[in-house]
Design a protein around this motif. Structure first.
Motif, PDB file in Angstrom:
ATOM      1  N   GLY A 129      40.710-112.377 -45.979  1.00  7.77           N
ATOM      2  CA  GLY A 129      41.761-111.837 -46.825  1.00  7.77           C
ATOM      3  C   GLY A 129      41.126-111.208 -48.051  1.00  7.77           C
ATOM      4  O   GLY A 129      40.240-111.808 -48.682  1.00  7.77           O
ATOM      5  N   LYS A 130      41.548-109.982 -48.390  1.00 15.23           N
ATOM      6  CA  LYS A 130      41.006-109.286 -49.549  1.00 15.23           C
ATOM      7  C   LYS A 130      42.131-109.004 -50.546  1.00 15.23           C
ATOM      8  O   LYS A 130      43.198-108.490 -50.161  1.00 15.23           O
ATOM      9  N   TYR A 131      41.864-109.333 -51.793  1.00 12.07           N
ATOM     10  CA  TYR A 131      42.843-109.122 -52.864  1.00 12.07           C
ATOM     11  C   TYR A 131      42.303-108.082 -53.832  1.00 12.07           C
ATOM     12  O   TYR A 131      41.218-108.254 -54.401  1.00 12.07           O
ATOM     13  N   GLN A 132      43.041-106.986 -54.022  1.00 10.61           N
ATOM     14  CA  GLN A 132      42.620-105.896 -54.904  1.00 10.61           C
ATOM     15  C   GLN A 132      42.918-106.290 -56.345  1.00 10.61           C
ATOM     16  O   GLN A 132      44.036-106.139 -56.833  1.00 10.61           O
ATOM     17  N   ALA A 133      41.896-106.843 -57.039  1.00  6.76           N
ATOM     18  CA  ALA A 133      42.099-107.297 -58.409  1.00  6.76           C
ATOM     19  C   ALA A 133      42.321-106.130 -59.362  1.00  6.76           C
ATOM     20  O   ALA A 133      43.163-106.186 -60.261  1.00  6.76           O
ATOM     21  N   ASN A 134      41.553-105.066 -59.183  1.00  6.10           N
ATOM     22  CA  ASN A 134      41.725-103.844 -59.961  1.00  6.10           C
ATOM     23  C   ASN A 134      41.110-102.691 -59.171  1.00  6.10           C
ATOM     24  O   ASN A 134      40.742-102.861 -58.008  1.00  6.10           O
ATOM     25  N   ARG A 135      40.978-101.543 -59.775  1.00  2.00           N
ATOM     26  CA  ARG A 135      40.514-100.366 -59.049  1.00  2.00           C
ATOM     27  C   ARG A 135      39.103-100.527 -58.505  1.00  2.00           C
ATOM     28  O   ARG A 135      38.746 -99.898 -57.506  1.00  2.00           O
ATOM     29  N   LYS A 136      38.283-101.384 -59.121  1.00  2.38           N
ATOM     30  CA  LYS A 136      36.875-101.484 -58.746  1.00  2.38           C
ATOM     31  C   LYS A 136      36.495-102.797 -58.066  1.00  2.38           C
ATOM     32  O   LYS A 136      35.391-102.915 -57.540  1.00  2.38           O
ATOM     33  N   VAL A 137      37.367-103.799 -58.077  1.00  4.27           N
ATOM     34  CA  VAL A 137      36.986-105.132 -57.603  1.00  4.27           C
ATOM     35  C   VAL A 137      38.002-105.671 -56.609  1.00  4.27           C
ATOM     36  O   VAL A 137      39.212-105.557 -56.815  1.00  4.27           O
ATOM     37  N   LYS A 138      37.488-106.262 -55.517  1.00  2.00           N
ATOM     38  CA  LYS A 138      38.293-106.998 -54.557  1.00  2.00           C
ATOM     39  C   LYS A 138      37.730-108.413 -54.421  1.00  2.00           C
ATOM     40  O   LYS A 138      36.509-108.589 -54.300  1.00  2.00           O
ATOM     41  N   TRP A 139      38.597-109.408 -54.432  1.00  2.00           N
ATOM     42  CA  TRP A 139      38.197-110.784 -54.130  1.00  2.00           C
ATOM     43  C   TRP A 139      38.344-111.006 -52.632  1.00  2.00           C
ATOM     44  O   TRP A 139      39.289-110.520 -52.009  1.00  2.00           O
ATOM     45  N   VAL A 140      37.423-111.757 -52.056  1.00  2.00           N
ATOM     46  CA  VAL A 140      37.391-111.970 -50.611  1.00  2.00           C
ATOM     47  C   VAL A 140      37.392-113.469 -50.323  1.00  2.00           C
ATOM     48  O   VAL A 140      36.644-114.238 -50.938  1.00  2.00           O
ATOM     49  N   LEU A 141      38.218-113.872 -49.368  1.00  2.00           N
ATOM     50  CA  LEU A 141      38.296-115.268 -48.950  1.00  2.00           C
ATOM     51  C   LEU A 141      38.539-115.299 -47.452  1.00  2.00           C
ATOM     52  O   LEU A 141      39.347-114.506 -46.934  1.00  2.00           O
ATOM     53  N   ALA A 162      32.639-104.992 -55.126  1.00  2.00           N
ATOM     54  CA  ALA A 162      32.809-104.210 -56.348  1.00  2.00           C
ATOM     55  C   ALA A 162      32.133-102.859 -56.194  1.00  2.00           C
ATOM     56  O   ALA A 162      31.064-102.752 -55.596  1.00  2.00           O
ATOM     57  N   GLN A 163      32.773-101.832 -56.731  1.00  2.00           N
ATOM     58  CA  GLN A 163      32.206-100.487 -56.744  1.00  2.00           C
ATOM     59  C   GLN A 163      32.290 -99.957 -58.174  1.00  2.00           C
ATOM     60  O   GLN A 163      33.245 -99.273 -58.543  1.00  2.00           O
ATOM     61  N   PRO A 164      31.264-100.282 -59.009  1.00  2.00           N
ATOM     62  CA  PRO A 164      31.317 -99.888 -60.422  1.00  2.00           C
ATOM     63  C   PRO A 164      31.279 -98.391 -60.645  1.00  2.00           C
ATOM     64  O   PRO A 164      31.772 -97.897 -61.655  1.00  2.00           O
ATOM     65  N   ASN A 165      30.665 -97.639 -59.706  1.00  2.00           N
ATOM     66  CA  ASN A 165      30.640 -96.182 -59.803  1.00  2.00           C
ATOM     67  C   ASN A 165      30.468 -95.602 -58.406  1.00  2.00           C
ATOM     68  O   ASN A 165      30.413 -96.343 -57.414  1.00  2.00           O
ATOM     69  N   SER A 166      30.386 -94.286 -58.302  1.00  2.00           N
ATOM     70  CA  SER A 166      30.352 -93.630 -56.999  1.00  2.00           C
ATOM     71  C   SER A 166      29.059 -93.885 -56.228  1.00  2.00           C
ATOM     72  O   SER A 166      29.014 -93.686 -55.016  1.00  2.00           O
ATOM     73  N   LYS A 167      28.011 -94.331 -56.905  1.00  2.00           N
ATOM     74  CA  LYS A 167      26.716 -94.526 -56.247  1.00  2.00           C
ATOM     75  C   LYS A 167      26.404 -95.988 -55.915  1.00  2.00           C
ATOM     76  O   LYS A 167      25.584 -96.263 -55.047  1.00  2.00           O
ATOM     77  N   MET A 168      27.038 -96.926 -56.605  1.00  2.00           N
ATOM     78  CA  MET A 168      26.741 -98.347 -56.411  1.00  2.00           C
ATOM     79  C   MET A 168      27.887 -99.052 -55.700  1.00  2.00           C
ATOM     80  O   MET A 168      29.058 -98.772 -55.940  1.00  2.00           O
ATOM     81  N   TYR A 169      27.513 -99.975 -54.808  1.00  2.00           N
ATOM     82  CA  TYR A 169      28.500-100.804 -54.128  1.00  2.00           C
ATOM     83  C   TYR A 169      27.901-102.200 -53.964  1.00  2.00           C
ATOM     84  O   TYR A 169      26.759-102.341 -53.513  1.00  2.00           O
ATOM     85  N   HIS A 170      28.653-103.231 -54.326  1.00  2.00           N
ATOM     86  CA  HIS A 170      28.200-104.616 -54.223  1.00  2.00           C
ATOM     87  C   HIS A 170      29.101-105.369 -53.245  1.00  2.00           C
ATOM     88  O   HIS A 170      30.329-105.331 -53.367  1.00  2.00           O
ATOM     89  N   HIS A 171      28.476-106.024 -52.293  1.00  2.00           N
ATOM     90  CA  HIS A 171      29.179-106.896 -51.349  1.00  2.00           C
ATOM     91  C   HIS A 171      28.611-108.305 -51.562  1.00  2.00           C
ATOM     92  O   HIS A 171      27.711-108.742 -50.846  1.00  2.00           O
ATOM     93  N   TRP A 172      29.103-108.972 -52.580  1.00  2.00           N
ATOM     94  CA  TRP A 172      28.606-110.298 -52.925  1.00  2.00           C
ATOM     95  C   TRP A 172      29.537-111.337 -52.307  1.00  2.00           C
ATOM     96  O   TRP A 172      30.298-112.016 -52.997  1.00  2.00           O
ATOM     97  N   SER A 179      23.675-105.417 -52.098  1.00  2.00           N
ATOM     98  CA  SER A 179      24.020-104.358 -53.035  1.00  2.00           C
ATOM     99  C   SER A 179      23.441-103.061 -52.492  1.00  2.00           C
ATOM    100  O   SER A 179      22.330-103.046 -51.958  1.00  2.00           O
ATOM    101  N   GLN A 180      24.203-101.981 -52.645  1.00  2.00           N
ATOM    102  CA  GLN A 180      23.829-100.710 -52.032  1.00  2.00           C
ATOM    103  C   GLN A 180      23.856 -99.582 -53.055  1.00  2.00           C
ATOM    104  O   GLN A 180      24.787 -99.492 -53.863  1.00  2.00           O
TER     105      GLN A 180
END
Length: 270
Positions: A129-141, A162-172, A179-180
């Motif tokens: 389940g993914k919850y869209q906390a805001n435009r850049k962050v999703k919580w995953v459970l 989390a996707q802080p910008n167009s070039k970075m993506y974090h799957h923590w 991190s990509q």
């Protein structure tokens, strides 16, 4: 509903990819048997079977095959060829408010060289389940069941994307963390940590049945190099650490080692 969702679960839905990969590990000492070393070589193939978009959600399926060769040396010598076949089915439900849910069911068939005499079925599954906390962050459970921890294990999945910008993506998200960074010309660089393992039955020389299980944590770097559309190359290199194994009922630890992987795959939808 289109098939190109911004971020599919299960690492952006690899069931949409055609890919072939080969990974080779260095030989590692197994503490359960004095003087025994184990080297693992793994080949994987995958072919998409289904991509169906509906109003309620998207369905995906593929055929997956892997061969693991374990080379034993030192106190004992030999080679074990162990196989896994699976046709996973995934369902990505349409978003409901800030929530989106994902289901995966993957009946898997494990066997040795005989393909029939020593076999085992495992019903692997996952829910996220993914919850869209805001435009850049999703919580995953979520919850998963598979054999990547050396035995059939049911374990929690949790973390954030989390996707802080167009070039970075974090799957923590435990247990698959990466991190990509997007590079010029659409190439990508990843730093990752994930469990790697399995559990198989095999026939010993005296005709008795035994099992082989192993798991470790892979820490490494991956480079995705775009080729002529729709292909890309993937290179991985890193450290296999905190390894554990079970050979014919004898348990022990695996010393740290290194691995190298090369894969040819189709590019995922953007």
């Amino acid at each position: 509903m289109g098939l190109g969702l911004p971020a599919h679960s299960f690492e952006k839905n690899q069931l949409l990819q055609v890919y072939a990969s080969h990974q080779q590990d260095t030989a590692r000492t197994f503490s359960g048997v004095d003087g025994l070393k184990v080297q693992r070589l793994e080949t994987k193939l995958s072919m998409p079977l289904l991509a169906l978009g509906t109003y309620a959600g998207d369905w995906f399926s593929a055929f997956e095959f892997s061969e693991n060769r374990f080379l034993l040396s030192g106190a004992q010598s030999g080679k074990r060829r162990l196989y896994r076949f699976s046709i996973p089915l995934e369902y990505d439900a349409a978003p409901s408010g800030r929530w989106q849910h994902f289901w995966r069911f993957a009946p898997a068939y494990y066997s040795d060289e005989s393909l029939i005499d020593q076999s085992r079925y495992v019903n692997e599954f996952a829910w996220l389940g993914k919850y869209q906390a805001n435009r850049k962050v999703k919580w995953v459970l979520g919850l998963r069941q598979d054999t990547r921890f050396g035995v059939t294990t049911r374990y929690p999945v949790f973390g954030l994307e989390a996707q802080p910008n167009s070039k970075m993506y974090h799957h923590w998200v435990f247990p698959d963390v990466y991190s990509q960074l997007t590079l010029p010309k659409g190439n990508r660089l990843q730093v990752f940590m994930r469990p790697s393992g399995g559990n198989w039955r095999y026939l010993q020389g005296d005709g008795t049945e035994a099992s082989f299980g192993m798991m470790d944590w892979n820490l490494g770097l991956a480079l995705f190099k775009r080729l002529k559309h729709p292909l890309q190359l993937k290179f991985e290199a890193g450290l296999s650490m905190n390894g554990e194994g079970s050979i014919a009922g004898v348990e022990g630890d695996l010393e740290d080692g290194y691995f190298l992987l090369i894969s040819l795959q189709s590019q995922l939808p953007d």
